[in-house]
Design a protein around this motif. Sequence first.
Motif, PDB file in Angstrom:
ATOM      1  N   TYR A  16      93.510   9.724-107.069  1.00 34.06           N
ATOM      2  CA  TYR A  16      94.318  10.435-108.181  1.00 34.06           C
ATOM      3  C   TYR A  16      93.577  11.073-109.179  1.00 34.06           C
ATOM      4  CZ  TYR A  16      93.596   6.429-111.028  1.00 34.06           C
ATOM      5  OH  TYR A  16      93.039   5.362-111.885  1.00 34.06           O
ATOM      6  N   GLN A  17      94.040  11.904-109.775  1.00 32.74           N
ATOM      7  CA  GLN A  17      93.360  12.533-110.802  1.00 32.74           C
ATOM      8  C   GLN A  17      93.964  12.990-112.218  1.00 32.74           C
ATOM      9  OE1 GLN A  17      93.046  17.104-109.979  1.00 32.74           O
ATOM     10  NE2 GLN A  17      94.619  16.761-108.511  1.00 32.74           N
ATOM     11  N   THR A  18      93.103  13.259-113.142  1.00 31.68           N
ATOM     12  CA  THR A  18      93.764  13.591-114.585  1.00 31.68           C
ATOM     13  C   THR A  18      92.858  14.842-114.593  1.00 31.68           C
ATOM     14  OG1 THR A  18      91.593  12.661-115.651  1.00 31.68           O
ATOM     15  CG2 THR A  18      93.560  11.294-115.414  1.00 31.68           C
ATOM     16  N   ASP A  19      93.099  15.461-115.990  1.00 28.40           N
ATOM     17  CA  ASP A  19      92.322  16.886-116.157  1.00 28.40           C
ATOM     18  C   ASP A  19      90.555  16.662-116.131  1.00 28.40           C
ATOM     19  OD1 ASP A  19      94.677  18.001-116.165  1.00 28.40           O
ATOM     20  OD2 ASP A  19      95.017  17.937-118.467  1.00 28.40           O
ATOM     21  N   THR A  20      90.343  15.513-116.363  1.00 31.15           N
ATOM     22  CA  THR A  20      89.044  15.176-116.437  1.00 31.15           C
ATOM     23  C   THR A  20      88.097  14.730-115.402  1.00 31.15           C
ATOM     24  OG1 THR A  20      89.356  13.351-118.154  1.00 31.15           O
ATOM     25  CG2 THR A  20      89.108  15.488-118.971  1.00 31.15           C
ATOM     26  N   ASN A  61      85.578  19.912-105.468  1.00 30.96           N
ATOM     27  CA  ASN A  61      84.836  20.790-106.582  1.00 30.96           C
ATOM     28  C   ASN A  61      83.651  19.758-107.002  1.00 30.96           C
ATOM     29  OD1 ASN A  61      86.135  23.186-106.943  1.00 30.96           O
ATOM     30  ND2 ASN A  61      87.749  22.405-108.672  1.00 30.96           N
ATOM     31  N   LYS A  83      84.874  15.077-113.379  1.00 30.77           N
ATOM     32  CA  LYS A  83      84.737  16.549-113.167  1.00 30.77           C
ATOM     33  C   LYS A  83      83.780  17.401-113.892  1.00 30.77           C
ATOM     34  CE  LYS A  83      89.793  16.642-111.632  1.00 30.77           C
ATOM     35  NZ  LYS A  83      91.000  17.175-111.944  1.00 30.77           N
ATOM     36  N   GLY A  86      87.034  21.339-115.460  1.00 30.25           N
ATOM     37  CA  GLY A  86      88.423  20.570-115.841  1.00 30.25           C
ATOM     38  C   GLY A  86      89.648  21.454-115.319  1.00 30.25           C
ATOM     39  N   GLN A  87      89.839  21.395-113.890  1.00 26.13           N
ATOM     40  CA  GLN A  87      90.873  22.083-113.364  1.00 26.13           C
ATOM     41  C   GLN A  87      91.325  21.160-112.495  1.00 26.13           C
ATOM     42  OE1 GLN A  87      89.164  25.544-111.780  1.00 26.13           O
ATOM     43  NE2 GLN A  87      88.984  24.756-109.771  1.00 26.13           N
ATOM     44  N   ARG A  88      92.626  21.394-112.040  1.00 24.39           N
ATOM     45  CA  ARG A  88      93.212  20.464-110.875  1.00 24.39           C
ATOM     46  C   ARG A  88      92.642  20.889-109.477  1.00 24.39           C
ATOM     47  NH1 ARG A  88      96.100  16.264-113.133  1.00 24.39           N
ATOM     48  NH2 ARG A  88      97.451  16.119-111.507  1.00 24.39           N
ATOM     49  N   TRP A  89      92.185  19.694-108.523  1.00 26.81           N
ATOM     50  CA  TRP A  89      92.015  19.901-107.012  1.00 26.81           C
ATOM     51  C   TRP A  89      93.095  19.690-106.448  1.00 26.81           C
ATOM     52  CZ3 TRP A  89      87.403  15.900-106.393  1.00 26.81           C
ATOM     53  CH2 TRP A  89      86.284  16.314-107.390  1.00 26.81           C
ATOM     54  N   ASP A  90      93.201  20.668-105.339  1.00 30.39           N
ATOM     55  CA  ASP A  90      94.272  21.012-104.482  1.00 30.39           C
ATOM     56  C   ASP A  90      94.083  19.823-103.436  1.00 30.39           C
ATOM     57  OD1 ASP A  90      95.070  23.175-105.588  1.00 30.39           O
ATOM     58  OD2 ASP A  90      93.948  24.575-104.245  1.00 30.39           O
TER      59      ASP A  90
END
Length: 189
Positions: A16-20, A61, A83, A86-90
Amino acid sequence: MIPQYRYMAKVKYDWYQTDTAVTVTVLLKNASEKNYTVQLEQNALTLQADGIEPIALNLWNPINVEQSSHKASPSKVEIKLAKLIGQRWDALERKLATEEPSSTSSAAAKKKHDWDKISKEIENDDETKDDVSALFKKIFADASEDTRKAMMKSYYESSGTVLSTNWDEVGAQPVQVRPPDGCEFRKWN
């Protein structure tokens, strides 16, 4: 002597991910810092442990290796990837160009374009249009007065769907609209 084969179990993992950050959770029974190793690189993650197939991921990324970490609990290993952008990963992984894209991957659904090739095709289309335009201009310029009248009248009365050079046919009656097969002509108000 009979060779002994060692069974390597596939291990399950999720992310899972957050912005950072991106967090990868690997299900690993009796995990402790002694029985597994995590190797982090800017674009890759590798986890090796006793009795399981190694996990090697080509990350979507780049990550900041120094700010990334991992910790073990009795049933899992949690790897936190900081990260760099600071962007969302597909997706968690970026498929290598040599691999066949899978139909279920959202990254594989995106088609890559050769923009130089497309640009050349557009230029060729423009040249073809220019060639056709030049051809009609030449026909019109070299034509007799009756042929010019036939071309103008047929094009105008048919709303651009007919171009005739036969004045005897065009001059005798109004020219009907004839759209190409599969098309429907509509007048716009």
